[in-house]
Write a protein that holds these residues in place. Structure first.
Motif, PDB file in Angstrom:
ATOM      1  N   PHE A 242      -7.579  -2.289  -3.936  1.00  0.00           N
ATOM      2  CA  PHE A 242      -7.805  -2.467  -5.167  1.00  0.00           C
ATOM      3  C   PHE A 242      -8.302  -4.180  -5.233  1.00  0.00           C
TER       4      PHE A 242
ATOM      5  N   ARG B  42       2.683   1.967  -6.070  1.00  0.00           N
ATOM      6  CA  ARG B  42       2.003   3.245  -5.526  1.00  0.00           C
ATOM      7  C   ARG B  42       0.523   2.827  -5.181  1.00  0.00           C
ATOM      8  N   GLU B  43      -0.060   2.199  -5.359  1.00  0.00           N
ATOM      9  CA  GLU B  43      -1.518   1.827  -5.430  1.00  0.00           C
ATOM     10  C   GLU B  43      -1.820   1.216  -4.166  1.00  0.00           C
ATOM     11  N   ASP B  44      -2.853   1.502  -3.703  1.00  0.00           N
ATOM     12  CA  ASP B  44      -3.406   0.887  -2.398  1.00  0.00           C
ATOM     13  C   ASP B  44      -3.956  -0.581  -2.745  1.00  0.00           C
ATOM     14  N   GLU B  45      -3.081  -1.463  -2.686  1.00  0.00           N
ATOM     15  CA  GLU B  45      -3.242  -2.858  -3.264  1.00  0.00           C
ATOM     16  C   GLU B  45      -4.717  -3.607  -2.358  1.00  0.00           C
TER      17      GLU B  45
ATOM     18  N   CYS C 226       0.763  -1.226  -0.079  1.00  0.00           N
ATOM     19  CA  CYS C 226       0.033  -0.184  -0.001  1.00  0.00           C
ATOM     20  C   CYS C 226       0.907   1.137  -0.106  1.00  0.00           C
ATOM     21  N   ASN C 227       0.968   2.004  -1.051  1.00  0.00           N
ATOM     22  CA  ASN C 227       1.992   3.156  -1.433  1.00  0.00           C
ATOM     23  C   ASN C 227       3.182   2.741  -0.854  1.00  0.00           C
TER      24      ASN C 227
END
Length: 213
Positions: A59, A53-56, A43-44
């Motif tokens: 997601f 970069r994504e909030d996995e 996460c980030n």
């Protein structure tokens, strides 16, 4: 009950490219699962190879709307830009989730090798046969000392749960929701990336009989 366990390496493929949609497609192609246990979910965390970069966790929660998501961050550090970077384990469950326990695993000093924080997510899951525990974790890769200590900690968690199931705590604080009784059965399934080979001490430790099975 069908369970998938996969270290997704934050969505990075063998080609080094981070592509969460590709990871998601692989999970869906594998079939329908009651529980999806993923390790190395970020996460980030832009410093990871390929970027993350994504909030996995968010997601995958969006991708599986019929599943409830639970995440434990083994590593939670500043991202250098005023936010937090997190790295850990995710459970997605289509079965009802009860109590969730997040355990930080031991990391005894081993200065000869690199290492990182490790954690275990313990989820109480309501199945057709009743409550059971599903634990997902990711043990240390470089340090044998730490990996063996972490395997021992997982055994200790199983023993603790088995003893609590056999000898539940006394009642008397029913008026306080913080003291309410929550199922934590002895029966458990352990999922994860254990970073050890058959025959290694950590593997042998995990394979020894444990109460509750």
């Amino acid at each position: 009950m069908r369970i998938l366990s996969w270290n997704i390496q934050w969505g990075r493929g063998a080609d080094g490219r981070v592509d969460l949609e590709r990871t998601l497609a692989a999970i869906r192609a594998a079939g329908e699962f009651d529980l999806i246990c993923l390790q190395e979910v970020a996460c980030n965390f832009p410093g990871l190879p390929g970027g993350a970069r994504e909030d996995e966790p968010a997601f995958f929660a969006r991708a599986f709307p019929r599943h409830e998501a639970a995440f434990v961050a083994a590593l939670d550090v500043p991202d250098g830009e005023g936010g937090r970077a997190r790295f850990g384990n995710l459970v997605l469950s289509s079965l009802p989730l009860g109590q969730l326990l997040r355990h930080q695993l031991p990391s005894p000093a081993d200065p000869a090798v690199p290492s990182m924080s490790r954690a275990c997510l313990e989820a109480m899951v309501l199945t057709a046969a009743g409550w059971m525990r599903v634990m997902t974790t990711h043990l240390e890769y470089y340090s044998v000392r730490q990996r063996e200590a972490q395997a021992g900690a997982l055994r200790a968690l199983q023993l603790e749960a088995a003893l609590l199931a056999a000898r539940p705590p006394a009642k008397g604080k029913e008026s306080s929701p913080a003291f309410a009784a929550h199922p934590r059965p002895a029966s458990a399934v352990l999922c994860g990336d254990f970073n050890c080979e058959p025959g290694s001490p950590a593997y042998a430790l995990l394979q020894q009989p444990m109460p509750g099975g």
